[in-house]
Enzyme design. Structure first.
Site, PDB file in Angstrom:
ATOM      1  N   ASP A  60      11.135  16.705  43.539  1.00  0.00           N
ATOM      2  CA  ASP A  60      10.274  15.520  43.765  1.00  0.00           C
ATOM      3  C   ASP A  60      10.180  14.813  42.055  1.00  0.00           C
ATOM      4  OD1 ASP A  60       8.316  13.757  44.049  1.00  0.00           O
ATOM      5  OD2 ASP A  60       6.658  15.090  44.204  1.00  0.00           O
ATOM      6  N   THR A  93       9.246   8.030  43.289  1.00  0.00           N
ATOM      7  CA  THR A  93       9.156   8.452  41.990  1.00  0.00           C
ATOM      8  C   THR A  93      10.149   8.700  40.952  1.00  0.00           C
ATOM      9  OG1 THR A  93       8.860  10.554  42.922  1.00  0.00           O
ATOM     10  CG2 THR A  93       6.801   9.527  42.339  1.00  0.00           C
ATOM     11  N   THR A  94      11.513   8.935  41.858  1.00  0.00           N
ATOM     12  CA  THR A  94      12.544   9.207  41.042  1.00  0.00           C
ATOM     13  C   THR A  94      13.128   7.810  40.882  1.00  0.00           C
ATOM     14  OG1 THR A  94      13.021  11.450  42.349  1.00  0.00           O
ATOM     15  CG2 THR A  94      14.776  10.546  40.926  1.00  0.00           C
ATOM     16  N   ASP A 393       4.245  13.134  50.247  1.00  0.00           N
ATOM     17  CA  ASP A 393       5.239  11.954  50.531  1.00  0.00           C
ATOM     18  C   ASP A 393       5.341  11.529  51.679  1.00  0.00           C
ATOM     19  OD1 ASP A 393       5.358  12.269  47.639  1.00  0.00           O
ATOM     20  OD2 ASP A 393       7.656  12.740  47.528  1.00  0.00           O
TER      21      ASP A 393
END
Length: 557
Positions: A60, A93-94, A393
């Site tokens: 994550d 987020t990545t 998530d």
């Protein structure tokens, strides 16, 4: 020659001009490269050791960056990006970091050619507006009540995570939890508060398949007097208090002087009567379960136990609020103010169960709960932590869809469509801004390219084929299948993304890139100013004794 004028102190270091730009771009690129391999379903995991020696194993983006301790200021602001993304929409987020890193990377060429940073930023902002317009165009509305569609969406979000291998399990948990706590605000708005009303309880042991969403709340507490009080009550009447059920002590220290010996007995009797009155006020409503956030004295425990009422004490405030939401009770501050309407009757079962060597109280089978507990079981602590992160998530994605029910294609298809549209439009842009605008269009391809890299297919061939497909209109949903690396139609493979996540990703990435490009001076080594009147600080190094060990200085951030 004039003598050189010193403006800054010797201890300050100042860098300015293109040097700063290149340093910032390189730092951001370095952060993006750390995270790049964790994008997509074939992603690698990162293992981080923290200061205490604990292990975090995750892919994550936000969890990884949170643990890193960076020195470079530009890299630090990249970390902020993934945090905002996590707080706002909970997923992507990545991609946000990869995209921002790429935007800065393509800008480096222009800075070498002496383009002014504001020109590049202007072009980027134009590109952002146009890309959001493209998103609006290709977005596909979805029916919120169609559980199968939402399940597919949440699954494609978790497909890239560690728990993707467990099939529908986590996706089901996430959807159940978010639909439970959703509140209709009217006018088509839905409020889903994940943080306050969904509690994730991790209990090591058992199998992942035993995880489930409870229609109610579970707390890590046992009844006060296990022998006397019932541990299983069907359809309990629940009273929630946040005051202590014990004799009220004076606010400040009170001294009482007793003249006669009998007065002492009177005093004790008064205390007993006070507690008895308090218990009687509560028992008037014939509750089966009394829960308080504060203490419960032995005497009160005796009175309640005699009346066949189970009691739980010292509960967290947040848990108390969750129970109130689940069974329809109202948290009361003073027993005198109790009313019939404050008693919660919505729960179907109160039961205390034992897991390992701890007791857990369940208040479940509620009629229309607005709060719930997700019970996670699994082999080890590390596994459970990762599952919890993935569940967060997944719940965020489910929440986004309930708030804004629009879908976009996943698998890099959205980015390629945006890229193709921007390339087309760049020919109509006049002046010097055309080139950075075109570069921004190319930067969007970083996401599908990274996906292709992580699958281990031939990147150049795949990208050329994809660009060729997207050059023709009507192929907006063609992207990469992250598992096999094949070029497929996302609608058929059911790889979808939520509109909120994508839009937020683009906005965050491009705005952050613009901000970092506009920095042209870094002054470091600034010391905090001392308060006037404070003497010079002793420069003797301080040796920590054992007494100071619990000081806050040595705690890791």
């Amino acid at each position: 020659m004039h003598a050189p004028v010193l403006v800054l102190k010797d201890s300050l270091k100042r860098e300015s001009g293109t040097k700063v730009h290149h340093a910032n771009i390189q730092a951001s690129k370095a952060v993006a490269d750390i995270i790049r391999t964790t994008l997509g379903p074939r992603s690698m995991l990162k293992m981080l050791l923290d200061a205490v020696g604990g292990i975090v194993v995750t892919n994550d983006g936000n969890a990884i960056l949170r643990e890193l301790d960076l020195a470079h200021p530009a890299a630090k602001s990249m970390i902020e990006l993934s945090r905002t993304q996590d707080e706002e929409v909970g997923d992507g987020t990545t991609s946000v970091i990869v995209l921002a890193g790429e935007m800065l990377h393509v800008a480096a060429a222009f800075i070498d050619k002496k383009f002014h940073p504001t020109v590049i930023c202007r072009a980027y902002n134009k590109a952002l507006e146009d890309s959001i317009a493209v998103l609006d165009k290709i977005a596909m509305p979805i029916d919120v009540n169609d559980r199968a569609a939402i399940l597919v969406l949440v699954k494609s979000c978790i497909g890239t995570k560690f728990t993707g291998q467990f099939g529908d399990l986590i996706a089901d948990l996430a959807i159940d939890a978010t639909t439970t706590v959703g509140v209709d605000l009217g006018q088509g708005f839905r409020e889903v508060d994940i943080k306050k009303y969904i509690k994730v309880e991790k209990i090591p042991g058992g199998q992942l398949e035993d995880s489930r969403v409870l229609k109610g709340v579970m707390i890590n507490k046992d009844v006060v007097a296990p022998g006397k009080m019932r541990r299983k009550i069907v359809n309990p009447r629940i009273i929630l208090l946040d005051c202590p059920i014990e004799y009220k002590k004076g606010e400040n220290q009170t001294n009482a002087e007793l003249v006669k010996e009998e007065d002492w007995e009177v005093l004790l009797k008064m205390e007993e009567e006070y507690i008895q009155n308090m218990c009687m006020q509560i028992l008037k409503f014939k509750p089966d379960l009394v829960i308080t956030e504060k203490g419960l004295s032995d005497l009160a425990c005796h009175y309640l136990g005699k009346a066949g009422v189970s009691a739980i004490r010292r509960l967290r405030k947040t848990d108390n609020n969750r129970i109130a939401k689940a069974c329809g009770a109202v948290v009361v501050n003073r027993p005198e103010e109790l009313q019939e309407s404050d008693v919660g009757t919505g729960a179907g079962l109160f039961e205390v169960k034992k897991f390992g060597d701890e007791f857990f109280a369940y208040i479940v089978d509620c009629k229309d709960p607005k709060a719930c507990t997700v019970l996670l079981r699994g082999a080890s602590k590390d596994l459970l932590n990762e599952v919890e992160r993935n569940l967060q998530d997944a719940m965020s994605v489910a929440r986004n869809i309930l708030k804004n029910p629009k879908l976009l294609p996943g698998g890099g298809a959205t980015e390629l469509t945006v890229s193709a549209a921007l390339k087309q439009k760049s020919s109509s842009i006049e002046g010097i801004e055309k080139w950075p605008y075109e570069a921004a269009a190319i930067a969007f391809e970083a996401i599908p390219r990274t996906l292709a890299q992580n699958c281990g297919v031939n990147v150049i061939r795949t990208m050329t084929a994809l660009q060729g497909k997207h050059g023709n209109p009507g192929n907006e949903w063609i992207g990469i299948d992250g598992n096999t690396g094949d070029i497929v139609d996302m609608k058929e493979r059911k790889i979808w993304d939520s509109y909120n996540v994508k839009a937020q990703t683009y906005k965050t990435a491009i705005e952050a890139a613009s901000m970092l490009l506009r920095i042209d001076d870094i002054v470091s080594g600034i010391k905090k100013k001392q308060a006037p009147g404070a003497g010079p600080t002793p420069s003797k190094t301080k040796i920590e004794e054992e007494g100071d060990a619990d000081n806050e200085q040595i705690l890791p951030e």
